[in-house]
Design a protein around this motif. Structure first.
Motif, short mmCIF file in Angstrom:
data_model
loop_
_atom_site.label_atom_id
_atom_site.label_comp_id
_atom_site.label_asym_id
_atom_site.label_seq_id
_atom_site.Cartn_x
_atom_site.Cartn_y
_atom_site.Cartn_z
N VAL A 48 32.25 11.72 35.53
CA VAL A 48 31.91 12.22 34.20
C VAL A 48 32.65 13.52 33.91
O VAL A 48 33.29 13.67 32.87
CB VAL A 48 30.39 12.44 34.09
CG1 VAL A 48 30.05 13.09 32.75
CG2 VAL A 48 29.64 11.13 34.26
N TYR A 60 37.19 15.95 32.19
CA TYR A 60 36.17 15.17 31.49
C TYR A 60 36.66 13.74 31.33
O TYR A 60 37.82 13.50 30.98
CB TYR A 60 35.87 15.76 30.11
CG TYR A 60 35.25 17.12 30.16
CD1 TYR A 60 36.02 18.27 29.99
CD2 TYR A 60 33.88 17.28 30.40
CE1 TYR A 60 35.45 19.53 30.06
CE2 TYR A 60 33.30 18.53 30.46
CZ TYR A 60 34.09 19.66 30.29
OH TYR A 60 33.52 20.91 30.35
N SER A 63 35.12 9.18 27.78
CA SER A 63 33.88 8.76 27.11
C SER A 63 32.95 9.93 26.78
O SER A 63 32.03 9.77 25.97
CB SER A 63 33.14 7.75 27.97
OG SER A 63 32.84 8.31 29.24
N VAL A 64 33.18 11.09 27.40
CA VAL A 64 32.27 12.22 27.18
C VAL A 64 32.97 13.45 26.61
O VAL A 64 32.32 14.45 26.30
CB VAL A 64 31.53 12.62 28.47
CG1 VAL A 64 30.83 11.41 29.08
CG2 VAL A 64 32.46 13.27 29.48
N ARG A 67 31.61 16.06 23.99
CA ARG A 67 30.14 15.99 23.97
C ARG A 67 29.52 16.65 25.19
O ARG A 67 28.45 17.25 25.10
CB ARG A 67 29.68 14.53 23.91
CG ARG A 67 30.15 13.77 22.71
CD ARG A 67 29.47 12.41 22.62
NE ARG A 67 29.77 11.56 23.77
CZ ARG A 67 28.84 11.03 24.57
NH1 ARG A 67 27.56 11.26 24.36
NH2 ARG A 67 29.21 10.24 25.58
N PHE A 68 30.16 16.53 26.35
CA PHE A 68 29.64 17.09 27.60
C PHE A 68 30.47 18.29 28.00
O PHE A 68 31.69 18.32 27.80
CB PHE A 68 29.71 16.05 28.72
CG PHE A 68 28.76 14.90 28.62
CD1 PHE A 68 28.07 14.62 27.44
CD2 PHE A 68 28.53 14.08 29.70
CE1 PHE A 68 27.19 13.56 27.34
CE2 PHE A 68 27.66 13.00 29.63
CZ PHE A 68 26.99 12.74 28.44
N MET A 83 24.91 18.14 27.99
CA MET A 83 25.20 16.85 27.39
C MET A 83 24.66 16.83 25.97
O MET A 83 23.44 16.91 25.77
CB MET A 83 24.56 15.72 28.22
CG MET A 83 24.95 15.77 29.70
SD MET A 83 24.38 14.34 30.62
CE MET A 83 22.60 14.51 30.46
N LEU A 86 23.91 12.66 22.75
CA LEU A 86 23.75 11.59 23.74
C LEU A 86 23.67 10.22 23.07
O LEU A 86 23.15 10.07 21.95
CB LEU A 86 22.52 11.84 24.59
CG LEU A 86 22.71 12.92 25.67
CD1 LEU A 86 21.38 13.44 26.18
CD2 LEU A 86 23.53 12.35 26.82
N ASP A 90 25.02 6.43 27.62
CA ASP A 90 25.02 7.51 28.61
C ASP A 90 23.88 7.34 29.62
O ASP A 90 23.78 8.11 30.58
CB ASP A 90 24.87 8.87 27.93
CG ASP A 90 26.07 9.22 27.07
OD1 ASP A 90 25.86 9.76 25.96
OD2 ASP A 90 27.22 8.97 27.50
#
Length: 124
Positions: A48, A60, A63-64, A67-68, A83, A86, A90
């Motif tokens: 992640v 990162y 996919s994240v 956002r993360f 996070m 969401l 996830d």
């Protein structure tokens, strides 16, 4: 040897946020790169995010991204995974892992020390 314990997981609705913590004991995390991984039911574990031991580089998964966010607090001997936004996809067990003096490496085989994981569930 460092021991890692994850916390902060839970059940949230899509669009909300959670902050996961990876707390270390036995050694200072100052000398460790830390990665966050997740494993959804029936799927392989995937990377992640990761942060280098100096804290000067991060990784990162696509996919994240955006956002993360991964960060470290040396005073608390803890690495966080913020996070946001969401999504149901996830949903997974999230693990943190450490490697001595490493880079922000996404490959799980690079990591020596692992926590037991914390469950994150995102409802639609």
């Amino acid at each position: 040897q460092v021991q890692l314990v994850e916390s902060g997981g839970g059940l949230v609705q899509a669009g909300y946020s959670l902050r996961l913590s990876c707390a270390a004991s036995g050694r200072t995390l100052r000398n460790y790169a830390v990665g966050w991984f997740r494993q959804a039911q029936g799927k392989e574990r995937e990377s992640v995010a990761a942060i280098s031991w100096k804290g000067d580089s991060t990784y990162y998964a696509d996919s994240v991204k955006g956002r993360f966010f991964i960060s470290g607090d040396n005073a608390k001997n803890t690495v966080f995974l913020q996070m946001n936004s969401l999504k149901p996809e996830d949903t997974a067990v999230y693990y943190c892992a450490g490697r001595v003096l490493g880079s922000a490496e996404p490959a799980e085989t690079a990591y020596t020390y692992w926590g037991l994981g914390t469950q994150v569930t995102v409802s639609p």
